[in-house]
Enzyme design. Structure first.
Site, short mmCIF file in Angstrom:
data_model
loop_
_atom_site.label_atom_id
_atom_site.label_comp_id
_atom_site.label_asym_id
_atom_site.label_seq_id
_atom_site.Cartn_x
_atom_site.Cartn_y
_atom_site.Cartn_z
N ASP A 172 68.08 8.35 11.49
CA ASP A 172 67.33 8.22 10.15
C ASP A 172 66.74 9.48 9.69
OD1 ASP A 172 65.68 5.96 8.62
OD2 ASP A 172 64.35 7.46 8.75
N TYR B 176 61.60 15.23 4.49
CA TYR B 176 61.30 15.41 5.98
C TYR B 176 61.66 16.97 6.08
CZ TYR B 176 61.32 10.45 7.10
OH TYR B 176 61.15 9.28 7.12
N LYS C 89 66.58 8.93 2.20
CA LYS C 89 65.76 8.23 1.36
C LYS C 89 65.38 9.15 0.23
CE LYS C 89 63.60 6.50 5.47
NZ LYS C 89 63.78 7.79 6.59
N HIS D 53 62.12 5.78 -1.16
CA HIS D 53 61.30 5.81 -0.14
C HIS D 53 59.80 5.13 -0.19
CE1 HIS D 53 60.55 9.45 3.28
NE2 HIS D 53 59.89 8.29 3.49
#
Ligand code: A2P
Length: 317
Positions: free
Chosen positions: A43, A48, A77, A110
């Protein structure tokens, strides 16, 4: 390994490796350990900040013959600053370049929150765009075009309430097949799980261990501690397993996907092995009784005074 099935025959292994908070430098080794241990579901997300490292390792593992592209499920996302239709495909293409892939298995919206282009995190109310200015369905239509181009196989959402999923289902040509939400024994969201399941939408549980390593600005005084819960401890002792394994095993047994994050090789292996913990009806009932509807991540970043979003409009509760 338990799997979640999709209409076109694709299958998603229930336990995936979470990569939020895995630093560049750490995530490389975490993904290697995970794939070696047998994970086939990773994921990711642009926000990130580690997709280039994940891409490097994916390419290496595929080139080395450890895994084929078809065997591994990659989710990413769309960040909040790319909701405007013209920004959607470029954001996906950037993620594909970073991950060194030519398609994603699953791409999620997201958050149901729009920021102006170029704003990573908002500093004041002007950094936001309202959902009237950038309706989710317009973002979604741009995502549907990406499916038609073969850049992504499945579409989904994250942090969506029943109300928002319902609205999207009414208008979408390609319906969402996943809602990824915070989920653990203190936030079980039974109504959301039931609604999504009835409408062919799977759930992925994020922060299944309570994300104790989240940044300080996302911590609240008196946050409850899953790892101190006596019931979870008791069930772990009964099965001679760890508390983390009880929480992950519970998510799998409920039929959800679950993405525990770890950068520690031992814990990465342990978390995957949670699929084998034989939780029984009594264990599941005891865990069901722990629900507090408690969000460790309540979206406070999006509910700055004076902007178009509030806790009430974000969660619709
Ligand atoms: P680490 O990465 O050092 O293993 P979440 O998945 O809810 O975001 O939680 C992630 C946090 O839980 C991280 O601090 C991670 O640390 C820790 N963690 C992951 N797996 C385990 C485990 N099996 N036992 C204890 N802590 C774990």
């Amino acid at each position: 390994m338990e799997t979640l099935q999709f209409k076109n025959g694709d299958v998603l292994p229930a336990i995936g490796l979470g990569t939020w908070k895995s630093e560049p430098g750490e995530v490389y080794h975490a993904v290697i350990e995970a794939i070696k241990a047998g994970y086939r579901h990773i994921d990711c997300a642009a926000i990130y900040g580690n997709e280039p490292e994940v891409g490097e390792v994916l390419q290496k593992m595929i080139t080395d013959g450890m895994v084929t592209r078809q065997e591994i499920w990659i989710t990413s996302k769309l960040w909040n600053s790319a909701h405007q239709p013209e920004d959607v495909k470029p954001a996906l293409v950037k993620t594909l370049q970073d991950l060194r892939l030519d398609y994603l298995d699953l791409y999620l919206v997201h958050w149901p929150v729009a920021l102006r282009s170029g704003i990573t995190y908002p500093k004041d109310a002007d950094d936001f765009l309202s959902l009237e200015e950038v309706p989710l369905i317009e973002t979604w239509k741009a995502l549907e075009a990406c499916v038609k181009e073969g850049l992504v196989k499945h579409l989904g959402v994250s942090n969506f309430s029943i109300k928002k999923v319902k609205a999207l289902l009414k208008e979408a040509e390609i319906p969402p097949v996943m809602n990824q939400v915070e989920m653990h024994p203190y936030l079980q969201q039974n109504a959301l799980v039931a609604y999504c399941n009835q409408h062919g939408i799977h759930i992925t549980a994020y922060s299944p261990l309570g994300s104790g390593d989240r940044p300080g600005r996302l911590k609240k005084e008196n946050d409850p501690q899953l790892f101190e819960d006596p019931t979870i401890r008791e069930i772990a002792d009964k099965h001679l397993c760890s508390m983390a394994q009880v929480m992950i095993g519970w998510a799998v047994k409920r039929g959800t996907a679950v993405i525990p994050k770890s950068v520690n090789p031992e814990r990465i292996r342990q978390n995957l092995a949670a699929a084998n913990i034989p939780l029984d009806t009594e264990d599941m009932q005891k865990i069901a009784a722990l629900d507090k509807h408690y969000r460790f991540l309540n979206g406070s970043l999006w509910t700055i005074e004076g902007n178009p979003y509030s806790q009430a409009t974000l969660w619709d509760e």
